[in-house]
Enzyme design. Structure first.
Site, mmCIF file in Angstrom:
data_model
loop_
_atom_site.group_PDB
_atom_site.id
_atom_site.type_symbol
_atom_site.label_atom_id
_atom_site.label_comp_id
_atom_site.label_asym_id
_atom_site.label_seq_id
_atom_site.Cartn_x
_atom_site.Cartn_y
_atom_site.Cartn_z
ATOM 1 N NE ARG A 112 5.452 -21.909 -14.915
ATOM 2 C CZ ARG A 112 5.297 -22.483 -16.124
ATOM 3 N NH1 ARG A 112 6.349 -22.615 -16.918
ATOM 4 N NH2 ARG A 112 4.112 -22.905 -16.529
ATOM 5 C CE1 TYR A 117 24.417 -20.276 2.792
ATOM 6 C CE2 TYR A 117 23.630 -20.840 0.596
ATOM 7 C CZ TYR A 117 23.382 -20.597 1.939
ATOM 8 O OH TYR A 117 22.104 -20.684 2.421
ATOM 9 C CG ASP A 127 27.694 -16.380 -4.234
ATOM 10 O OD1 ASP A 127 27.359 -15.185 -4.050
ATOM 11 O OD2 ASP A 127 27.165 -17.318 -3.606
ATOM 12 C CE LYS A 161 22.182 -14.532 2.773
ATOM 13 N NZ LYS A 161 21.440 -15.389 1.825
#
Length: 377
Positions: free
Chosen positions: A44, A96, A167, A192
């Site tokens: 992690r 978004y 973004d 994406k």
């Protein structure tokens, strides 16, 4: 090094000479008993494979620091994690839907406020208060493809002590490099274009600010939304073809935009720079292409459902950036978290369709759109 080369010339296994780096799946790593120190301790916190990906991400964005998260929203949440109680964020009204949901549902419980602005390009000094600590921008905006002048926004925000987070999912570092334009942090949904095959979820954050980098590393370790070693490896491999894929997708999109603009059955086509000559000039000054997403509305009287059902190639599904073409209805899919009033303010009508163009043969795509439009009459 050009970005096409940087995307391919990723780290190698120098110990064994393998041209593809190995995947380190270990959840925990042996420490030195005397110092209890090592480069890696627990997955992690960090992992060799994820670290390789993060170096690639930083290189592509021209950044000092890169971070990989399990999803694009995990990356966005990490960017917002630097805010303190009482802080305000300015965002575009056309943002978004997942980001809108986070601001609308999560911000209040954290003592944060978000203000959605119709046009970030029209911001002035009067829009900033002492509480304004960040401007979060998409340019092009999703799904209206509106353009914001990043240089102007950065100068304005920094004058008031606010960070600028961009973004850059639609453009990727291949077409737009916000850090070089003065932005403080770049976030992407790597699901994406970076991944490009609709088969993994990932998010990325890059920055040159060491204090922000420390905060994002803490977000990884404390919140735990990190990308797995297997998906980190797959994303490294996918990025190698990113420039090639995007080049073909953009070429296809440009031809589809030109075709639909001349089509009697289509009334409105949105593509970066289409809103005004000023936005076209701004986009040309800060990006090297329009990307591969466009939005459009059918002419009055055409049946939207029949049009979508008649399509053979674009799949009716959320997301974008994959090698296959996808079409969606933002009002009920990607932006369903927004209220009708918020969608209206953002210019997202119920009839707006968003097309993410893939790498299929352009003649097949145009022929398919034409036959589907005919079926919708």
């Amino acid at each position: 090094m050009h970005i096409q080369t940087a995307a391919v010339q990723t780290l190698r296994d120098h110990e064994h000479g393998a041209v593809v780096p190995p995947v380190h799946l270990a959840s925990t790593f042996e420490l030195d008993a005397a110092t209890e120190d090592a480069a890696y301790a627990y997955q992690r916190g960090s992992n060799p494979t994820r670290a390789q990906l993060e170096q690639v991400l930083a290189t592509l964005d021209g950044a000092e620091h890169g971070f990989a998260f399990a999803t694009g929203m995990a990356a966005t949440a990490a960017v917002f994690s630097t805010l303190q109680v009482g802080d305000q964020v300015l965002l575009p009204a056309s943002v978004y839907g997942g980001t809108f949901r986070f601001v609308d549902k999560v911000f209040p419980s954290r003592g944060l406020t978000g203000r959605f602005v119709d046009d970030l390009g029209a911001l002035t000094d009067a829009d900033f208060t002492p509480a304004t600590k960040m401007v979060f921008v998409e340019t092009p905006a999703n799904p209206t493809l509106r353009i914001t002048d990043l240089r102007r926004l950065v100068e304005l925000a920094h004058r008031h002590g606010a960070l600028v987070a961009v973004d850059n999912t639609f453009m990727t570092p291949v077409l737009q490099r916000p850090l070089e334009l003065g932005a403080d942090v770049v976030v992407q949904s790597a699901t994406k274009y970076l991944a490009g095959h609709s088969d993994l979820l990932a998010g990325t954050v890059t920055t040159n600010d060491p204090a922000l980098a420390e905060a994002y590393a803490l977000a990884q370790k404390a919140q735990g939304g990190v990308l797995s070693p297997s998906d980190s490896f797959r994303l490294i491999q996918a990025i190698k073809t990113l420039p090639l894929r995007l080049d073909r997708q953009q070429a296809n999109a440009e031809q589809i935009v030109a075709h639909l603009r001349e089509h009697d059955d289509v009334t409105t086509v949105f593509y970066p720079g289409s809103h005004s000559e000023d936005e076209a000039r701004i986009h040309a000054s800060q990006a090297t292409g329009g990307g591969a997403v466009l939005s459009f509305e059918l002419a009055k009287g055409l049946d939207r459902v029949r049009f979508i059902q008649a399509l053979r190639y674009p799949v009716y599904a959320v997301s974008l950036g994959g090698v296959e073409s996808l079409i969606c209805r933002p009002a009920t899919m990607t932006h369903e978290a927004m209220t009708p009033q918020a969608r209206a303010a953002a210019g997202i009508s119920d009839e707006l369709l968003r097309l993410s163009v893939g790498i299929e043969n352009i003649d097949d795509l145009i022929e398919d759109l034409d036959q589907a439009l005919a079926a919708a009459r």
